[in-house]
Design a protein around this motif. Sequence first.
Motif, mmCIF file in Angstrom:
data_model
loop_
_atom_site.group_PDB
_atom_site.id
_atom_site.type_symbol
_atom_site.label_atom_id
_atom_site.label_comp_id
_atom_site.label_asym_id
_atom_site.label_seq_id
_atom_site.Cartn_x
_atom_site.Cartn_y
_atom_site.Cartn_z
ATOM 1 N N PRO B 68 3.428 -5.488 35.038
ATOM 2 C CA PRO B 68 2.494 -6.192 35.576
ATOM 3 C C PRO B 68 2.800 -7.613 35.830
ATOM 4 N N VAL B 69 4.037 -8.199 35.112
ATOM 5 C CA VAL B 69 4.239 -9.554 35.593
ATOM 6 C C VAL B 69 5.233 -9.530 36.737
ATOM 7 N N ILE B 70 6.159 -8.478 36.705
ATOM 8 C CA ILE B 70 6.998 -8.689 37.858
ATOM 9 C C ILE B 70 6.406 -8.283 39.281
ATOM 10 N N MET B 71 5.161 -7.301 39.041
ATOM 11 C CA MET B 71 4.432 -6.980 40.078
ATOM 12 C C MET B 71 3.591 -8.310 40.532
ATOM 13 N N THR B 72 3.110 -8.871 39.877
ATOM 14 C CA THR B 72 2.215 -10.333 40.130
ATOM 15 C C THR B 72 3.245 -11.330 40.564
ATOM 16 N N ALA B 73 4.322 -11.432 40.025
ATOM 17 C CA ALA B 73 5.347 -12.248 40.421
ATOM 18 C C ALA B 73 5.776 -12.227 41.934
ATOM 19 N N GLY B 74 6.214 -10.904 42.186
ATOM 20 C CA GLY B 74 6.560 -10.466 43.551
ATOM 21 C C GLY B 74 5.447 -10.826 44.585
ATOM 22 N N THR B 75 4.313 -10.511 44.104
ATOM 23 C CA THR B 75 3.193 -10.694 44.999
ATOM 24 C C THR B 75 3.046 -12.197 45.490
ATOM 25 N N ILE B 76 3.098 -13.004 44.271
ATOM 26 C CA ILE B 76 3.129 -14.526 44.339
ATOM 27 C C ILE B 76 4.337 -15.020 45.259
ATOM 28 N N LYS B 218 -5.889 -6.044 29.761
ATOM 29 C CA LYS B 218 -5.387 -7.074 30.415
ATOM 30 C C LYS B 218 -4.277 -6.593 31.591
ATOM 31 N N TYR B 219 -3.630 -5.709 31.047
ATOM 32 C CA TYR B 219 -2.424 -5.065 32.169
ATOM 33 C C TYR B 219 -3.062 -4.790 33.683
ATOM 34 N N LEU B 220 -4.084 -4.034 33.326
ATOM 35 C CA LEU B 220 -5.120 -3.317 34.485
ATOM 36 C C LEU B 220 -5.657 -4.704 35.315
ATOM 37 N N GLY B 221 -6.167 -5.760 34.523
ATOM 38 C CA GLY B 221 -6.697 -6.954 35.045
ATOM 39 C C GLY B 221 -5.781 -7.321 35.993
ATOM 40 N N PHE B 222 -4.379 -7.567 35.392
ATOM 41 C CA PHE B 222 -3.282 -8.280 35.952
ATOM 42 C C PHE B 222 -3.036 -7.506 37.396
ATOM 43 N N LEU B 223 -3.116 -6.323 37.547
ATOM 44 C CA LEU B 223 -2.733 -5.138 38.435
ATOM 45 C C LEU B 223 -3.742 -5.375 39.562
ATOM 46 N N ALA B 224 -5.080 -5.482 39.052
ATOM 47 C CA ALA B 224 -6.271 -5.620 39.873
ATOM 48 C C ALA B 224 -6.110 -7.021 40.499
ATOM 49 N N ALA B 225 -5.795 -7.887 39.959
ATOM 50 C CA ALA B 225 -5.901 -9.266 40.901
ATOM 51 C C ALA B 225 -4.600 -9.169 41.444
ATOM 52 N N GLN B 226 -3.496 -8.590 41.169
ATOM 53 C CA GLN B 226 -2.508 -8.760 42.152
ATOM 54 C C GLN B 226 -2.512 -8.041 43.338
ATOM 55 N N ARG B 227 -3.303 -6.778 43.189
ATOM 56 C CA ARG B 227 -3.602 -5.837 44.446
ATOM 57 C C ARG B 227 -4.116 -6.621 45.600
ATOM 58 N N VAL B 228 -5.643 -7.134 45.154
ATOM 59 C CA VAL B 228 -6.073 -7.994 46.101
ATOM 60 C C VAL B 228 -5.545 -9.062 46.751
ATOM 61 N N MET B 229 -4.500 -9.629 45.881
ATOM 62 C CA MET B 229 -3.925 -10.871 46.390
ATOM 63 C C MET B 229 -2.812 -10.418 47.461
ATOM 64 N N PHE B 230 -2.044 -9.258 47.045
ATOM 65 C CA PHE B 230 -0.925 -8.440 47.921
ATOM 66 C C PHE B 230 -1.680 -8.164 49.339
ATOM 67 N N SER B 231 -2.844 -7.511 49.228
ATOM 68 C CA SER B 231 -3.293 -7.102 50.146
ATOM 69 C C SER B 231 -3.683 -8.409 51.314
ATOM 70 N N MET B 232 -4.175 -9.400 50.818
ATOM 71 C CA MET B 232 -4.159 -10.502 51.294
ATOM 72 C C MET B 232 -3.040 -11.161 52.003
ATOM 73 N N VAL B 233 -1.786 -11.277 51.400
ATOM 74 C CA VAL B 233 -0.880 -11.543 51.843
ATOM 75 C C VAL B 233 -0.342 -10.672 52.883
ATOM 76 N N LYS B 234 -0.674 -9.364 53.030
ATOM 77 C CA LYS B 234 -0.146 -8.296 54.224
ATOM 78 C C LYS B 234 -0.981 -8.759 55.371
ATOM 79 N N LEU B 235 -2.412 -8.989 54.919
ATOM 80 C CA LEU B 235 -3.362 -9.487 56.096
ATOM 81 C C LEU B 235 -2.772 -10.580 56.793
ATOM 82 N N ILE B 236 -2.347 -11.578 56.144
ATOM 83 C CA ILE B 236 -2.078 -12.876 56.562
ATOM 84 C C ILE B 236 -0.683 -12.593 57.266
ATOM 85 N N LEU B 237 -0.009 -11.869 56.831
ATOM 86 C CA LEU B 237 1.292 -11.908 57.417
ATOM 87 C C LEU B 237 1.093 -11.051 59.003
#
Lengths: 202, 301
Positions: B68-76, B218-237
């Motif tokens: 989940p850390v790599i996933m979140t780091a990839g998103t950010i 907490k792992y699922l918490g991280f993944l849920a947070a990164q999912r919405v952030m990653f979706s926003m990154v794609k929308l903004i892109l």
Amino acid sequence: MDNLNKKDKAQLKELKSPMAVVDWAVNWFRKQSIFMLAYGTGCGAIEIPPTVTARYDAERFGVRGAATPRQADVIVLSGYLAVKTLKRVIRTYEQMQEPKYVIALGSCPINGGMYWDSYNTIKQLDRYLPVDVTVAGCMPRPEAVLEGFMALKDKIQRGEAEGARDYRDNIEKYKNNQKEIFGDKMLPGYTCDWYFSDGGSF
Amino acid sequence: MLFTIFNSLLAVLLTYSMGMLYYGFYRIGNARIHRRVGPPLWQNVIDNIKLFAKREAPGHGIMFHLGPVIMTAGTITSMLFVPFLKDSAWLQGFSSYGNLILLIYLMVVGPLGNALAVGVSGVPFGVMGVTRGLTRLIGLEVPFFLSVALLMSGSGTISISEIMMAQDSFSNWNMMAHPAAFIVSLFSFVGMMGASPFDVVGAPVEVYSGPQAEFGGKYLGFLAAQRVMFSMVKLILWVDLFLGGATNVFILMAKSFALFFFYFIVGAAFPRFKTEQAVDFMLKLPLIIGIGAVLVRFWSL
């Protein structure tokens, strides 16, 4: 927030220390978001779909389905439990993450119900797992199921829904009760090793 | 430097809050389609905080922790290379140092890191989910690459900021100037956002939620947070590349919400493809349109 009803506000005013407020807030989030693992064991399984779909819409109370035990907060056991099923239920419960809750539906998990003299169903679920809320009825309708969730929410907010802690503290008692019905077909030790202080003596 | 750090934190905060808001709308919208009342708008935030407040989380060694850390780091990291606004010093992250090719690479880092973590957990449902996810990725990436290649050759640059700046009027928006690239990219967009008919990987009833099967607390918490952030990154892109970018946050919200609404409608209207059907579909119509558009483009050069 609209979700803070009068009862919540009254409770909040009574809190004295900052830590009590933090605990209260954490419990508030826990009660507002309940991921449910519906374990359809008996006739009660048919009451769950209307509870979560358009007619009764449990999601408006923050109750939604969970896909796996790892993600679930509450396991809903909907009806009688055969000895064989109970094994799977215990294993599923032990896979869930604390704090975790158990709701038992119908008469069967309370006193055996119509299976009171059956040779292969258990009669009292709370001897084997810590039950937080029981919803009586044969079978309880979705309104009663939702009422059960409301009772669980109240319990969570008061900080009294600590069945998981009870299970951990009294693991020897629960395992002995389980052994009485499973005999030599007891669950493997690794499913509950971490509950024992010496790393697994059962 | 301090300004860049502040800007980066602001970007994280903005994408998190916008994403949670959009997905709150998503849940209410779906409930209304089902004729239900639905949860409150902020239900996703409550769920997320609750997940972080769980006392336990299952562990399977260091790699499982890192997933989940790599996933979140990839998103950010991806987020920091996407400029949110044009003609502004705000919310630019490190976009002046990166380009579209780097971003395409960064966008798949997270899912690959997560695949390693799922593999370590040894849960068969999770491994099946990852296999399905990576198979689907093959289908989604090919039309996406084609549309991005068309865009880069049409704009004559690989810089996202320059592509965004070139779209100064409505007729110059890339969705108008390069309609074939936009249409092809929309297929990939819907798939990358995880909407039906391409949601077989993570849908709750499909092999027990796929790659996330073993993640709780907490792992699922991280993944849920990164999912919405990653979706926003794609929308903004997509707003940057095709919808002319945005000069302020409100325009950004309006444009990204229009795209999000499209994703929501498609997701609500269509039934689910199986994994192979999804790949087959992506390698037929979108690929044919994409290759046709590329041929026309190079013919006219």
